[in-house]
Motif scaffolding. Structure first.
Motif, PDB file in Angstrom:
ATOM      1  N   PHE A  20       0.803  -1.215   0.000  1.00 49.27           N
ATOM      2  CA  PHE A  20       0.000   0.000   0.000  1.00 49.27           C
ATOM      3  C   PHE A  20       0.838   1.269   0.000  1.00 49.27           C
ATOM      4  CE2 PHE A  20      -2.537  -3.289   2.182  1.00 49.27           C
ATOM      5  CZ  PHE A  20      -3.584  -3.367   1.286  1.00 49.27           C
ATOM      6  N   LEU A  21       2.147   1.175  -0.091  1.00 54.70           N
ATOM      7  CA  LEU A  21       3.001   2.358  -0.026  1.00 54.70           C
ATOM      8  C   LEU A  21       2.818   3.276  -1.228  1.00 54.70           C
ATOM      9  CD1 LEU A  21       6.310   0.820   1.365  1.00 54.70           C
ATOM     10  CD2 LEU A  21       4.588   2.167   2.580  1.00 54.70           C
ATOM     11  N   ASN A  22       2.523   2.735  -2.397  1.00 56.45           N
ATOM     12  CA  ASN A  22       2.365   3.549  -3.605  1.00 56.45           C
ATOM     13  C   ASN A  22       0.950   4.072  -3.784  1.00 56.45           C
ATOM     14  OD1 ASN A  22       5.032   3.214  -4.330  1.00 56.45           O
ATOM     15  ND2 ASN A  22       4.621   1.433  -5.603  1.00 56.45           N
ATOM     16  N   GLN A  23       0.035   3.716  -2.902  1.00 57.95           N
ATOM     17  CA  GLN A  23      -1.356   4.140  -3.052  1.00 57.95           C
ATOM     18  C   GLN A  23      -1.590   5.473  -2.351  1.00 57.95           C
ATOM     19  OE1 GLN A  23      -4.142   1.147  -1.860  1.00 57.95           O
ATOM     20  NE2 GLN A  23      -3.516  -0.265  -3.457  1.00 57.95           N
ATOM     21  N   SER A  24      -2.448   6.283  -2.953  1.00 58.52           N
ATOM     22  CA  SER A  24      -2.845   7.544  -2.350  1.00 58.52           C
ATOM     23  C   SER A  24      -4.265   7.883  -2.780  1.00 58.52           C
ATOM     24  CB  SER A  24      -1.885   8.662  -2.731  1.00 58.52           C
ATOM     25  OG  SER A  24      -1.830   8.801  -4.137  1.00 58.52           O
ATOM     26  N   ILE A  25      -4.894   8.784  -2.023  1.00 65.31           N
ATOM     27  CA  ILE A  25      -6.245   9.236  -2.328  1.00 65.31           C
ATOM     28  C   ILE A  25      -6.138  10.590  -3.014  1.00 65.31           C
ATOM     29  CG2 ILE A  25      -8.461   9.919  -1.357  1.00 65.31           C
ATOM     30  CD1 ILE A  25      -7.879   8.052   0.990  1.00 65.31           C
ATOM     31  N   ILE A  26      -6.732  10.693  -4.199  1.00 68.35           N
ATOM     32  CA  ILE A  26      -6.726  11.940  -4.951  1.00 68.35           C
ATOM     33  C   ILE A  26      -8.142  12.247  -5.424  1.00 68.35           C
ATOM     34  CG2 ILE A  26      -4.344  11.642  -5.738  1.00 68.35           C
ATOM     35  CD1 ILE A  26      -5.610  10.932  -8.517  1.00 68.35           C
ATOM     36  N   THR A  27      -8.324  13.453  -5.915  1.00 69.01           N
ATOM     37  CA  THR A  27      -9.582  13.833  -6.550  1.00 69.01           C
ATOM     38  C   THR A  27      -9.321  13.969  -8.037  1.00 69.01           C
ATOM     39  OG1 THR A  27     -10.281  14.995  -4.565  1.00 69.01           O
ATOM     40  CG2 THR A  27     -11.437  15.528  -6.596  1.00 69.01           C
ATOM     41  N   TYR A  28      -9.945  13.107  -8.824  1.00 69.91           N
ATOM     42  CA  TYR A  28      -9.763  13.089 -10.273  1.00 69.91           C
ATOM     43  C   TYR A  28     -11.057  13.539 -10.929  1.00 69.91           C
ATOM     44  CZ  TYR A  28      -8.951  11.183 -14.954  1.00 69.91           C
ATOM     45  OH  TYR A  28      -8.821  11.033 -16.307  1.00 69.91           O
ATOM     46  N   LYS A  29     -11.017  14.694 -11.566  1.00 73.37           N
ATOM     47  CA  LYS A  29     -12.195  15.292 -12.217  1.00 73.37           C
ATOM     48  C   LYS A  29     -13.363  15.428 -11.242  1.00 73.37           C
ATOM     49  CE  LYS A  29     -11.027  13.727 -16.853  1.00 73.37           C
ATOM     50  NZ  LYS A  29     -11.480  13.001 -18.037  1.00 73.37           N
ATOM     51  N   GLY A  30     -13.046  15.812 -10.002  1.00 71.04           N
ATOM     52  CA  GLY A  30     -14.074  16.039  -8.998  1.00 71.04           C
ATOM     53  C   GLY A  30     -14.551  14.807  -8.266  1.00 71.04           C
ATOM     54  N   VAL A  31     -13.931  13.662  -8.515  1.00 71.29           N
ATOM     55  CA  VAL A  31     -14.359  12.396  -7.904  1.00 71.29           C
ATOM     56  C   VAL A  31     -13.188  11.827  -7.086  1.00 71.29           C
ATOM     57  CG1 VAL A  31     -15.174  10.063  -8.362  1.00 71.29           C
ATOM     58  CG2 VAL A  31     -15.915  11.939  -9.820  1.00 71.29           C
ATOM     59  N   PRO A  32     -13.393  11.542  -5.787  1.00 69.89           N
ATOM     60  CA  PRO A  32     -12.311  10.968  -4.985  1.00 69.89           C
ATOM     61  C   PRO A  32     -12.068   9.500  -5.348  1.00 69.89           C
ATOM     62  CG  PRO A  32     -14.284  11.187  -3.670  1.00 69.89           C
ATOM     63  CD  PRO A  32     -14.586  11.808  -5.000  1.00 69.89           C
ATOM     64  N   VAL A  33     -10.802   9.166  -5.590  1.00 71.91           N
ATOM     65  CA  VAL A  33     -10.416   7.805  -5.949  1.00 71.91           C
ATOM     66  C   VAL A  33      -9.120   7.435  -5.233  1.00 71.91           C
ATOM     67  CG1 VAL A  33     -11.508   7.776  -8.234  1.00 71.91           C
ATOM     68  CG2 VAL A  33      -9.197   8.629  -8.006  1.00 71.91           C
ATOM     69  N   VAL A  34      -8.899   6.151  -5.055  1.00 76.45           N
ATOM     70  CA  VAL A  34      -7.629   5.627  -4.566  1.00 76.45           C
ATOM     71  C   VAL A  34      -6.844   5.181  -5.790  1.00 76.45           C
ATOM     72  CG1 VAL A  34      -6.496   3.858  -3.170  1.00 76.45           C
ATOM     73  CG2 VAL A  34      -8.626   4.871  -2.390  1.00 76.45           C
ATOM     74  N   VAL A  35      -5.607   5.665  -5.931  1.00 75.90           N
ATOM     75  CA  VAL A  35      -4.791   5.338  -7.087  1.00 75.90           C
ATOM     76  C   VAL A  35      -3.489   4.686  -6.646  1.00 75.90           C
ATOM     77  CG1 VAL A  35      -5.719   7.152  -8.564  1.00 75.90           C
ATOM     78  CG2 VAL A  35      -3.775   7.658  -7.130  1.00 75.90           C
ATOM     79  N   ASP A  36      -2.899   3.943  -7.559  1.00 73.14           N
ATOM     80  CA  ASP A  36      -1.613   3.283  -7.355  1.00 73.14           C
ATOM     81  C   ASP A  36      -0.663   3.823  -8.406  1.00 73.14           C
ATOM     82  OD1 ASP A  36       0.331   1.608  -6.400  1.00 73.14           O
ATOM     83  OD2 ASP A  36      -0.461  -0.187  -7.371  1.00 73.14           O
ATOM     84  N   LYS A  37       0.448   4.419  -7.987  1.00 72.33           N
ATOM     85  CA  LYS A  37       1.390   5.024  -8.920  1.00 72.33           C
ATOM     86  C   LYS A  37       2.280   3.955  -9.548  1.00 72.33           C
ATOM     87  CE  LYS A  37       4.723   8.686  -9.458  1.00 72.33           C
ATOM     88  NZ  LYS A  37       5.472   9.761  -8.807  1.00 72.33           N
ATOM     89  N   SER A  38       2.415   4.025 -10.873  1.00 68.50           N
ATOM     90  CA  SER A  38       3.281   3.085 -11.584  1.00 68.50           C
ATOM     91  C   SER A  38       4.637   3.741 -11.838  1.00 68.50           C
ATOM     92  CB  SER A  38       2.640   2.659 -12.905  1.00 68.50           C
ATOM     93  OG  SER A  38       2.565   3.771 -13.772  1.00 68.50           O
TER      94      SER A  38
END
Length: 71
Positions: A20-38
């Motif tokens: 889970f170290l690469n995961q973060s919570i962001i707002t993408y186009k006004g919608v909150p999502v959990v993303v994993d950075k590649s």
């Protein structure tokens, strides 16, 4: 060995926290999502955190979708 239990598999075999170290919570186009950075600088949507049911019907926010963020 067979393990008979009513507990979920995640409680019996916990996931390592380093996944889970690469995961973060962001707002993408006004919608909150959990993303994993590649490694390529792109982000993969892991989970949708919206409370709006219409966001779950939008394919742009489906898990596994690769997005590119510009700051």
């Amino acid at each position: 060995m067979i393990l008979y239990t009513c507990m979920p598999q995640e409680m019996v075999y916990p996931t390592a926290s380093d996944e889970f170290l690469n995961q973060s919570i962001i707002t993408y186009k006004g919608v909150p999502v959990v993303v994993d950075k590649s490694e390529e600088g792109q982000y993969k949507i892991v989970r949708l955190l919206s409370t709006d049911p219409n966001d779950y019907l939008n394919g742009a926010y489906s898990p596994g979708t690769m997005i590119e963020l510009t700051f």
